[in-house]
Scaffold this motif. Sequence first.
Motif, PDB file in Angstrom:
ATOM      1  N   ALA A 407       0.830  -1.206   0.000  1.00 49.73           N
ATOM      2  CA  ALA A 407       0.000   0.000   0.000  1.00 49.73           C
ATOM      3  C   ALA A 407       0.863   1.254   0.000  1.00 49.73           C
ATOM      4  CB  ALA A 407      -0.929   0.005   1.212  1.00 49.73           C
ATOM      5  N   GLN A 408       1.946   1.219   0.758  1.00 47.23           N
ATOM      6  CA  GLN A 408       2.836   2.387   0.828  1.00 47.23           C
ATOM      7  C   GLN A 408       3.596   2.579  -0.480  1.00 47.23           C
ATOM      8  OE1 GLN A 408       2.628  -0.019   3.187  1.00 47.23           O
ATOM      9  NE2 GLN A 408       1.488   1.180   4.696  1.00 47.23           N
ATOM     10  N   VAL A 409       4.014   1.477  -1.111  1.00 44.13           N
ATOM     11  CA  VAL A 409       4.674   1.570  -2.415  1.00 44.13           C
ATOM     12  C   VAL A 409       3.693   2.135  -3.446  1.00 44.13           C
ATOM     13  CG1 VAL A 409       5.582   0.195  -4.339  1.00 44.13           C
ATOM     14  CG2 VAL A 409       6.401  -0.225  -2.006  1.00 44.13           C
ATOM     15  N   ALA A 410       2.454   1.668  -3.409  1.00 39.86           N
ATOM     16  CA  ALA A 410       1.446   2.137  -4.361  1.00 39.86           C
ATOM     17  C   ALA A 410       1.142   3.624  -4.172  1.00 39.86           C
ATOM     18  CB  ALA A 410       0.167   1.321  -4.214  1.00 39.86           C
ATOM     19  N   ALA A 411       1.376   4.142  -2.967  1.00 38.00           N
ATOM     20  CA  ALA A 411       1.122   5.562  -2.701  1.00 38.00           C
ATOM     21  C   ALA A 411       2.258   6.450  -3.171  1.00 38.00           C
ATOM     22  CB  ALA A 411       0.898   5.780  -1.204  1.00 38.00           C
ATOM     23  N   ASN A 412       3.368   5.876  -3.575  1.00 40.13           N
ATOM     24  CA  ASN A 412       4.501   6.679  -4.021  1.00 40.13           C
ATOM     25  C   ASN A 412       4.134   7.417  -5.308  1.00 40.13           C
ATOM     26  OD1 ASN A 412       7.113   7.368  -5.382  1.00 40.13           O
ATOM     27  ND2 ASN A 412       7.945   6.391  -3.556  1.00 40.13           N
ATOM     28  N   PRO A 413       4.280   8.738  -5.344  1.00 37.25           N
ATOM     29  CA  PRO A 413       3.874   9.486  -6.554  1.00 37.25           C
ATOM     30  C   PRO A 413       4.675   9.108  -7.786  1.00 37.25           C
ATOM     31  CG  PRO A 413       5.088  10.894  -5.011  1.00 37.25           C
ATOM     32  CD  PRO A 413       4.803   9.631  -4.297  1.00 37.25           C
ATOM     33  N   GLY A 414       5.858   8.531  -7.583  1.00 38.24           N
ATOM     34  CA  GLY A 414       6.681   8.131  -8.716  1.00 38.24           C
ATOM     35  C   GLY A 414       6.552   6.664  -9.077  1.00 38.24           C
ATOM     36  N   ALA A 415       5.605   5.961  -8.501  1.00 36.42           N
ATOM     37  CA  ALA A 415       5.434   4.540  -8.808  1.00 36.42           C
ATOM     38  C   ALA A 415       5.137   4.365 -10.297  1.00 36.42           C
ATOM     39  CB  ALA A 415       4.299   3.955  -7.976  1.00 36.42           C
ATOM     40  N   PRO A 416       5.919   3.542 -11.007  1.00 36.35           N
ATOM     41  CA  PRO A 416       5.703   3.370 -12.452  1.00 36.35           C
ATOM     42  C   PRO A 416       4.368   2.692 -12.744  1.00 36.35           C
ATOM     43  CG  PRO A 416       7.853   2.524 -11.752  1.00 36.35           C
ATOM     44  CD  PRO A 416       7.073   2.774 -10.517  1.00 36.35           C
ATOM     45  N   PRO A 417       3.724   3.045 -13.869  1.00 36.45           N
ATOM     46  CA  PRO A 417       2.456   2.399 -14.233  1.00 36.45           C
ATOM     47  C   PRO A 417       2.552   0.878 -14.287  1.00 36.45           C
ATOM     48  CG  PRO A 417       2.836   4.323 -15.604  1.00 36.45           C
ATOM     49  CD  PRO A 417       4.093   4.119 -14.813  1.00 36.45           C
ATOM     50  N   GLY A 418       3.677   0.381 -14.791  1.00 32.32           N
ATOM     51  CA  GLY A 418       3.828  -1.068 -14.870  1.00 32.32           C
ATOM     52  C   GLY A 418       3.803  -1.737 -13.511  1.00 32.32           C
ATOM     53  N   LEU A 419       4.435  -1.128 -12.539  1.00 34.95           N
ATOM     54  CA  LEU A 419       4.423  -1.684 -11.189  1.00 34.95           C
ATOM     55  C   LEU A 419       3.010  -1.642 -10.605  1.00 34.95           C
ATOM     56  CD1 LEU A 419       5.773  -2.752  -8.626  1.00 34.95           C
ATOM     57  CD2 LEU A 419       6.382  -0.391  -8.030  1.00 34.95           C
ATOM     58  N   LEU A 420       2.307  -0.541 -10.820  1.00 38.35           N
ATOM     59  CA  LEU A 420       0.942  -0.438 -10.318  1.00 38.35           C
ATOM     60  C   LEU A 420       0.047  -1.504 -10.944  1.00 38.35           C
ATOM     61  CD1 LEU A 420       0.535   3.448 -10.415  1.00 38.35           C
ATOM     62  CD2 LEU A 420       0.879   2.032  -8.385  1.00 38.35           C
ATOM     63  N   ALA A 421       0.239  -1.758 -12.232  1.00 38.23           N
ATOM     64  CA  ALA A 421      -0.549  -2.794 -12.915  1.00 38.23           C
ATOM     65  C   ALA A 421      -0.232  -4.171 -12.344  1.00 38.23           C
ATOM     66  CB  ALA A 421      -0.279  -2.760 -14.407  1.00 38.23           C
ATOM     67  N   ASP A 422       1.067  -4.448 -12.122  1.00 34.54           N
ATOM     68  CA  ASP A 422       1.458  -5.746 -11.550  1.00 34.54           C
ATOM     69  C   ASP A 422       0.823  -5.949 -10.177  1.00 34.54           C
ATOM     70  OD1 ASP A 422       2.949  -6.217 -13.784  1.00 34.54           O
ATOM     71  OD2 ASP A 422       4.889  -5.769 -12.847  1.00 34.54           O
ATOM     72  N   LEU A 423       0.870  -4.914  -9.349  1.00 36.21           N
ATOM     73  CA  LEU A 423       0.319  -5.028  -8.002  1.00 36.21           C
ATOM     74  C   LEU A 423      -1.196  -5.241  -8.050  1.00 36.21           C
ATOM     75  CD1 LEU A 423       2.248  -2.182  -6.123  1.00 36.21           C
ATOM     76  CD2 LEU A 423       2.590  -4.649  -5.915  1.00 36.21           C
ATOM     77  N   ALA A 424      -1.881  -4.479  -8.890  1.00 36.33           N
ATOM     78  CA  ALA A 424      -3.341  -4.551  -8.928  1.00 36.33           C
ATOM     79  C   ALA A 424      -3.837  -5.917  -9.389  1.00 36.33           C
ATOM     80  CB  ALA A 424      -3.892  -3.463  -9.839  1.00 36.33           C
ATOM     81  N   THR A 425      -3.113  -6.534 -10.318  1.00 39.54           N
ATOM     82  CA  THR A 425      -3.588  -7.799 -10.874  1.00 39.54           C
ATOM     83  C   THR A 425      -3.240  -8.997 -10.013  1.00 39.54           C
ATOM     84  OG1 THR A 425      -1.565  -7.862 -12.229  1.00 39.54           O
ATOM     85  CG2 THR A 425      -3.571  -7.008 -13.266  1.00 39.54           C
TER      86      THR A 425
END
Length: 503
Positions: A407-425
């Motif tokens: 959750a804290q990594v996902a809140a990082n404003p610089g989190a790459p879209p690819g990482l966010l997609a990996d986490l969400a799926t």
Amino acid sequence: MNAVQAGLAANPSLPPELLDRLTEAADEEIAWKLAHRSDLAAAQVSALVTRFPETAVLLAHEGMLTAEQVDPALLPEAALALLDTGAGPGEWARRFAGDTDVRRRVRLAACPGLPPDVVETLVEDPDVEVVVELALWAPADVTVRLARHPHADVRSAVANNEATPAEVLEALLTAQGLPPALHCSVCDREPIPFVHPPACARTDCELPPGAACDGSHGSTVFRMRERALRNPAVPVDAAARFAGDPVWWIRAHVAERPGLPPEVCRLLAEDPAPGVRSALAGNPSIDEEVMRTLAADTDPSVRRELAHHPHLPTALLGALAGRIKAGTALLPCIARASVQDVARLAASPDPAIRMLVAARRDLPAGVRDMLAGDPDAKVLKNIAPHPGLTGTQLRTLVEQHGERVTAQVAANPGAPPGLLADLATRLPRGRKALRVIAQHPAAPAGALEACLGDRRARVVAARHPRLPVRSIVGLLADDDQEVVEAAAANPSLPVEEMEKRLP
């Protein structure tokens, strides 16, 4: 309420012609939502106020309503709202000063910058409720007069007014130099002596629990004293006299007062009531000696308040860090620490101190990277949202520590879209990280669609402008009306879809 229309009322992409249609068809709830918009045309504002006069207060305060749009005879609430913002003409104030509706005179009494003749009329108003309201907001010269008013409730309102001169507040506290009050809200209603029972069964009773009067207007005078002690204009020496008051919350009001003499602060630091010591711990003028006493306090609320003190020396962090629940909060002493102090604290063997440092968002790169490799999960949770971390560092945090930091990594404003997609799926439903991803500005379409599978993340994702149009339109038929409203408010909703759903 029509959830689609409620969402459209807040949609920033709603075209002017559709906004006209929605304004004409609005019910009361939709009208309130429309009143929050900043792009209403004058005709739309007038239409809302005409149909729903109660929206005038909001529209006036937002600068959307002008005096030219209002007839005070037809729209008195709108006229009073403009007077409250200082945008109504003086003749309106004179009109309402003689209004037969006491509620309107009360509202007028709270308006700033009233003409002197209107103030004089309100000072002499036959209804004490009007004078009480005036006393809460009146300028200094008026409070001086109202402090001598025969009604104790008026004097109590004067004590609450920050424009009241210091010497008047002191007189209200000490009851010296003022004639005795003759009335209060209790003896106005009940034969004295009277004490209002906490569980009063009377449905028409307006007195608060504990209201009492034996001729000395006890509960009203007590409230007046509380208000005066909370007033920042009260003299320090006048407030300090109540440091030994038998009522602990009176002592707590004293403890909050900046500028107290050191001996009074030392006395209050040893007070038996935790609420008093906690109030003192937040006082910006206590010295280091008192801070050391409070840092050893056994009550967690005292230590927590002290930890947020604006002048806490970093040397005292060791005594507090492991004994408070600071979470992700950035403590003032960490925020103002020098680069050298930050480096020293970040290297502390105590993970509780390192966790507090990790909450700062402008850390030097070396300190930031060192904390990103910390072995303690509490430290990592605080450092993960730091905007300077790279995508590689964020991926490493997730790979090494999993759901403890997602959750804290996902809140990082610089989190790459690819990482966010990996986490969400790959995250299971019900995880906080999904709600965080659903509102991340960089979240890609695939991540947002994955978030729709989670009940709580669904409504957040429905508002996201990157959500694919087919999904936004589909959510307009969702079983959850909150999701429907969120989707209708999505700025990426096509105009043709908006038009279909308006009368």
